[in-house]
Design a protein around this motif. Structure first.
Motif, PDB file in Angstrom:
ATOM      1  N   VAL A  55       1.151  -7.613  -3.534  1.00  0.00           N
ATOM      2  CA  VAL A  55       1.830  -8.704  -2.845  1.00  0.00           C
ATOM      3  C   VAL A  55       1.152 -10.018  -3.218  1.00  0.00           C
ATOM      4  O   VAL A  55      -0.080 -10.136  -3.168  1.00  0.00           O
ATOM      5  CB  VAL A  55       1.817  -8.491  -1.316  1.00  0.00           C
ATOM      6  CG1 VAL A  55       2.370  -9.722  -0.594  1.00  0.00           C
ATOM      7  CG2 VAL A  55       2.640  -7.262  -0.950  1.00  0.00           C
ATOM      8  N   ALA A  56       1.950 -10.996  -3.597  1.00  0.00           N
ATOM      9  CA  ALA A  56       1.433 -12.298  -4.028  1.00  0.00           C
ATOM     10  C   ALA A  56       0.501 -12.880  -2.971  1.00  0.00           C
ATOM     11  O   ALA A  56       0.815 -12.879  -1.782  1.00  0.00           O
ATOM     12  CB  ALA A  56       2.590 -13.259  -4.297  1.00  0.00           C
ATOM     13  N   GLY A  57      -0.662 -13.350  -3.425  1.00  0.00           N
ATOM     14  CA  GLY A  57      -1.638 -13.931  -2.511  1.00  0.00           C
ATOM     15  C   GLY A  57      -2.672 -12.948  -2.020  1.00  0.00           C
ATOM     16  O   GLY A  57      -3.639 -13.339  -1.368  1.00  0.00           O
ATOM     17  N   GLY A  58      -2.488 -11.662  -2.346  1.00  0.00           N
ATOM     18  CA  GLY A  58      -3.445 -10.655  -1.907  1.00  0.00           C
ATOM     19  C   GLY A  58      -4.768 -10.779  -2.646  1.00  0.00           C
ATOM     20  O   GLY A  58      -4.800 -11.164  -3.815  1.00  0.00           O
ATOM     21  N   SER A  59      -5.874 -10.450  -1.957  1.00  0.00           N
ATOM     22  CA  SER A  59      -7.195 -10.542  -2.585  1.00  0.00           C
ATOM     23  C   SER A  59      -7.505  -9.253  -3.326  1.00  0.00           C
ATOM     24  O   SER A  59      -7.306  -8.158  -2.802  1.00  0.00           O
ATOM     25  CB  SER A  59      -8.277 -10.844  -1.541  1.00  0.00           C
ATOM     26  OG  SER A  59      -8.182  -9.962  -0.451  1.00  0.00           O
ATOM     27  N   THR A  60      -8.001  -9.378  -4.550  1.00  0.00           N
ATOM     28  CA  THR A  60      -8.228  -8.236  -5.430  1.00  0.00           C
ATOM     29  C   THR A  60      -9.707  -7.905  -5.552  1.00  0.00           C
ATOM     30  O   THR A  60     -10.568  -8.652  -5.094  1.00  0.00           O
ATOM     31  CB  THR A  60      -7.663  -8.515  -6.835  1.00  0.00           C
ATOM     32  OG1 THR A  60      -8.360  -9.632  -7.387  1.00  0.00           O
ATOM     33  CG2 THR A  60      -6.183  -8.846  -6.766  1.00  0.00           C
ATOM     34  N   SER A  61      -9.990  -6.772  -6.204  1.00  0.00           N
ATOM     35  CA  SER A  61     -11.368  -6.383  -6.507  1.00  0.00           C
ATOM     36  C   SER A  61     -11.423  -5.866  -7.938  1.00  0.00           C
ATOM     37  O   SER A  61     -10.391  -5.654  -8.582  1.00  0.00           O
ATOM     38  CB  SER A  61     -11.860  -5.306  -5.531  1.00  0.00           C
ATOM     39  OG  SER A  61     -11.208  -4.078  -5.766  1.00  0.00           O
ATOM     40  N   ASP A  62     -12.645  -5.626  -8.433  1.00  0.00           N
ATOM     41  CA  ASP A  62     -12.823  -5.240  -9.837  1.00  0.00           C
ATOM     42  C   ASP A  62     -12.293  -3.838 -10.151  1.00  0.00           C
ATOM     43  O   ASP A  62     -12.068  -3.509 -11.311  1.00  0.00           O
ATOM     44  CB  ASP A  62     -14.305  -5.293 -10.217  1.00  0.00           C
ATOM     45  CG  ASP A  62     -14.850  -6.717 -10.206  1.00  0.00           C
ATOM     46  OD1 ASP A  62     -14.029  -7.653 -10.237  1.00  0.00           O
ATOM     47  OD2 ASP A  62     -16.084  -6.885 -10.165  1.00  0.00           O
ATOM     48  N   SER A  63     -12.132  -2.994  -9.122  1.00  0.00           N
ATOM     49  CA  SER A  63     -11.762  -1.600  -9.391  1.00  0.00           C
ATOM     50  C   SER A  63     -10.259  -1.363  -9.400  1.00  0.00           C
ATOM     51  O   SER A  63      -9.815  -0.234  -9.558  1.00  0.00           O
ATOM     52  CB  SER A  63     -12.423  -0.677  -8.360  1.00  0.00           C
ATOM     53  OG  SER A  63     -12.075  -1.060  -7.050  1.00  0.00           O
ATOM     54  N   GLU A  64      -9.459  -2.414  -9.236  1.00  0.00           N
ATOM     55  CA  GLU A  64      -8.011  -2.275  -9.257  1.00  0.00           C
ATOM     56  C   GLU A  64      -7.482  -2.559 -10.655  1.00  0.00           C
ATOM     57  O   GLU A  64      -7.855  -3.553 -11.268  1.00  0.00           O
ATOM     58  CB  GLU A  64      -7.367  -3.238  -8.250  1.00  0.00           C
ATOM     59  CG  GLU A  64      -7.744  -2.932  -6.812  1.00  0.00           C
ATOM     60  CD  GLU A  64      -7.800  -4.187  -5.951  1.00  0.00           C
ATOM     61  OE1 GLU A  64      -8.115  -4.054  -4.771  1.00  0.00           O
ATOM     62  OE2 GLU A  64      -7.564  -5.292  -6.476  1.00  0.00           O
ATOM     63  N   ARG A  65      -6.633  -1.707 -11.137  1.00  0.00           N
ATOM     64  CA  ARG A  65      -6.043  -1.882 -12.459  1.00  0.00           C
ATOM     65  C   ARG A  65      -4.897  -2.881 -12.359  1.00  0.00           C
ATOM     66  O   ARG A  65      -4.024  -2.759 -11.483  1.00  0.00           O
ATOM     67  CB  ARG A  65      -5.510  -0.537 -12.964  1.00  0.00           C
ATOM     68  CG  ARG A  65      -4.946  -0.566 -14.375  1.00  0.00           C
ATOM     69  CD  ARG A  65      -4.379   0.787 -14.746  1.00  0.00           C
ATOM     70  NE  ARG A  65      -5.403   1.817 -14.759  1.00  0.00           N
ATOM     71  CZ  ARG A  65      -5.136   3.123 -14.820  1.00  0.00           C
ATOM     72  NH1 ARG A  65      -3.872   3.542 -14.848  1.00  0.00           N
ATOM     73  NH2 ARG A  65      -6.111   3.996 -14.834  1.00  0.00           N
ATOM     74  N   ILE A  66      -4.899  -3.910 -13.229  1.00  0.00           N
ATOM     75  CA  ILE A  66      -3.840  -4.909 -13.160  1.00  0.00           C
ATOM     76  C   ILE A  66      -2.503  -4.267 -13.505  1.00  0.00           C
ATOM     77  O   ILE A  66      -2.420  -3.358 -14.325  1.00  0.00           O
ATOM     78  CB  ILE A  66      -4.125  -6.109 -14.079  1.00  0.00           C
ATOM     79  CG1 ILE A  66      -4.234  -5.674 -15.544  1.00  0.00           C
ATOM     80  CG2 ILE A  66      -5.379  -6.841 -13.649  1.00  0.00           C
ATOM     81  CD1 ILE A  66      -4.334  -6.847 -16.501  1.00  0.00           C
ATOM     82  N   LEU A  67      -1.437  -4.744 -12.853  1.00  0.00           N
ATOM     83  CA  LEU A  67      -0.126  -4.143 -13.034  1.00  0.00           C
ATOM     84  C   LEU A  67       0.616  -4.714 -14.229  1.00  0.00           C
ATOM     85  O   LEU A  67       1.452  -4.056 -14.822  1.00  0.00           O
ATOM     86  CB  LEU A  67       0.715  -4.332 -11.763  1.00  0.00           C
ATOM     87  CG  LEU A  67       0.140  -3.676 -10.496  1.00  0.00           C
ATOM     88  CD1 LEU A  67       1.089  -3.883  -9.329  1.00  0.00           C
ATOM     89  CD2 LEU A  67      -0.103  -2.185 -10.715  1.00  0.00           C
ATOM     90  N   SER A  68       0.323  -5.972 -14.579  1.00  0.00           N
ATOM     91  CA  SER A  68       0.958  -6.556 -15.757  1.00  0.00           C
ATOM     92  C   SER A  68       0.240  -7.828 -16.123  1.00  0.00           C
ATOM     93  O   SER A  68      -0.527  -8.372 -15.344  1.00  0.00           O
ATOM     94  CB  SER A  68       2.442  -6.846 -15.486  1.00  0.00           C
ATOM     95  OG  SER A  68       2.562  -7.873 -14.527  1.00  0.00           O
ATOM     96  N   VAL A  69       0.496  -8.309 -17.318  1.00  0.00           N
ATOM     97  CA  VAL A  69      -0.156  -9.518 -17.796  1.00  0.00           C
ATOM     98  C   VAL A  69       0.653 -10.745 -17.388  1.00  0.00           C
ATOM     99  O   VAL A  69       1.858 -10.681 -17.234  1.00  0.00           O
ATOM    100  CB  VAL A  69      -0.311  -9.468 -19.339  1.00  0.00           C
ATOM    101  CG1 VAL A  69       1.020  -9.616 -20.025  1.00  0.00           C
ATOM    102  CG2 VAL A  69      -1.274 -10.544 -19.819  1.00  0.00           C
ATOM    103  N   GLY A  70      -0.056 -11.849 -17.138  1.00  0.00           N
ATOM    104  CA  GLY A  70       0.633 -13.118 -16.923  1.00  0.00           C
ATOM    105  C   GLY A  70       1.168 -13.343 -15.535  1.00  0.00           C
ATOM    106  O   GLY A  70       1.958 -14.253 -15.309  1.00  0.00           O
ATOM    107  N   GLY A  71       0.804 -12.507 -14.546  1.00  0.00           N
ATOM    108  CA  GLY A  71       1.213 -12.750 -13.172  1.00  0.00           C
ATOM    109  C   GLY A  71       2.542 -12.150 -12.783  1.00  0.00           C
ATOM    110  O   GLY A  71       2.999 -12.299 -11.651  1.00  0.00           O
ATOM    111  N   THR A  72       3.237 -11.436 -13.726  1.00  0.00           N
ATOM    112  CA  THR A  72       4.538 -10.863 -13.385  1.00  0.00           C
ATOM    113  C   THR A  72       4.403  -9.569 -12.596  1.00  0.00           C
ATOM    114  O   THR A  72       5.396  -8.934 -12.284  1.00  0.00           O
ATOM    115  CB  THR A  72       5.357 -10.588 -14.663  1.00  0.00           C
ATOM    116  OG1 THR A  72       4.613  -9.694 -15.508  1.00  0.00           O
ATOM    117  CG2 THR A  72       5.659 -11.860 -15.409  1.00  0.00           C
ATOM    118  N   GLY A  73       3.185  -9.187 -12.255  1.00  0.00           N
ATOM    119  CA  GLY A  73       2.994  -7.958 -11.485  1.00  0.00           C
ATOM    120  C   GLY A  73       3.073  -8.175  -9.999  1.00  0.00           C
ATOM    121  O   GLY A  73       3.079  -7.207  -9.229  1.00  0.00           O
TER     122      GLY A  73
END
Length: 381
Positions: A175-193
């Protein structure tokens, strides 16, 4: 209706060379005890049951054991979906007959999402799927991003949804604005995730997985349960928990967090080497925790990690404070550089991060043609 919301177990997780399966077992046994005490009407697992699509045997056995205890021994319905770390096909195995014991496992996204009706509440299971899969499944050429995909899925659900009953979506998304951590795999490049929160407006409660902090977003009806354990030192200050959610017949929500306590915490300590090895410092600490150590010493030190491990056996990462400052300066410079890179260069870096394959000239030429075509389409809009 009362249910327990959990997600991101990541069974089979390897952290700094250590399999976390034993720690996961301890916390999951606490979770089973919580289910036994609370007697919920259902347990929700919002994706990433495993840490990889082909998990280790120990992880498979642990999941089998825990789900059997909850579903068969405690006779508690389970509603689970696949996440971006799972194999949708593998988790789908046996799902047809699992339903006979009220174990609803949705590995693959379906074109028609029918609700699971339990104790007056409709549960909609939306497993993780790439936008391309959703585009093909719904035969909708306008779907290009995770936002497009989720809006289309929710739109399909709304066609048959009863708005006069409590409706719960179980999903795995960023969800946009959510805080992330290093152990989460990014869903897509460029913010489209990312997916905007207003995608989930039609639902009484949205039970999400993917982000590892239970407080990743602040929202009245959208919640991440957070991960089962801390899986990186960027999560060291998080309190891991599960959510006990109660929905009354009028759709009013009550959410209670319940903390799960691992045998060994993951945390950070800092100071001069001499201080950290002083009994007056460590005698009141849990010295077998998984540790990141930040040394304040500036000069050369002979074999510091082995000296530290004489007292703290599970030092997983060691660095100097002065190095952290250098890294921050480099990151700042790299951010400026990255902003000036071409789309091709950004994709090449992303590709190398996510795979072990070579970014060959053939792949380069293919991406150039795709980028040119997309740019041409945008100019014609």
């Amino acid at each position: 209706m009362k249910f327990i919301h959990t997600a991101d177990w990541h069974l089979g997780k390897l952290v700094h060379g250590i399999y976390m399966t034993d720690e996961q077992r301890i916390v999951l046994e606490q979770f089973v005890k919580l289910v036994e005490e609370e007697k919920p009407d259902a347990v929700i697992i919002a994706g990433d049951l495993y840490d990889r699509s082909v998990p280790p045997t120990d992880a498979v056995n642990l999941l089998d054991e825990i789900l059997f205890k909850i579903n068969v021994e405690l006779k508690t319905p389970i509603l689970a979906i696949s996440g971006n770390h799972d194999s949708a096909e593998r988790l789908s195995f046996g799902s047809t007959w699992y339903r006979q014991s009220h174990f609803y496992m949705q590995g693959k996204l379906l074109k028609e999402i029918k609700p699971i009706y339990l104790n007056g509440v409709n549960f909609y299971l939306v497993p993780y799927a790439e936008p391309g899969i959703v585009r093909q499944l719904l035969d909708d050429s306008s779907i290009h991003s995770h936002e497009d995909a989720m809006k289309s899925i929710v739109g399909q659900i709304e066609k048959t949804m009863n708005p006069n009953e409590p409706n719960v979506l179980i999903g795995h998304a960023f969800v946009a604005g959510g805080s992330t951590s290093d152990s989460e795999r990014i869903l897509s490049v460029g913010g489209t995730g990312s997916v905007p929160a207003d995608c989930f407006t039609p639902f009484t409660y949205t039970a999400l997985g993917h982000l590892h902090s239970p407080h990743a977003i602040k929202h009245d009806t959208i919640k991440y349960s957070g991960s089962l354990l801390k899986y990186s030192f960027s999560e060291a200050k998080q309190r891991k928990s599960v959510s006990i959610v109660t929905i009354d017949p009028n759709g009013k929500l009550e959410i209670e967090e319940r903390i799960l306590t691992p045998r060994q915490d993951m945390r950070e300590i800092s100071g001069y080497l001499e201080e950290l090895l002083d009994p007056s410092f460590y005698q009141n600490q849990k010295i077998d925790d998984y540790l990141k150590v930040v040394l304040h010493d500036e000069g050369a030190i002979l074999d510091p990690i082995n000296k530290l491990r004489q007292v703290y056996p599970n030092v997983l990462h060691l660095e100097k404070k002065i190095d952290q400052i250098d890294v921050k300066e480099k990151l700042s410079i790299n951010t400026v550089k990255r902003q000036s890179k071409s789309e091709l260069r950004l994709f090449e870096e992303f590709y190398k991060e996510m795979t072990t394959s070579e970014f060959s000239q053939e792949k380069r030429d293919l991406m150039i043609s795709i980028i040119d075509r997309v740019k041409g389409e945008s100019r014609n809009l």
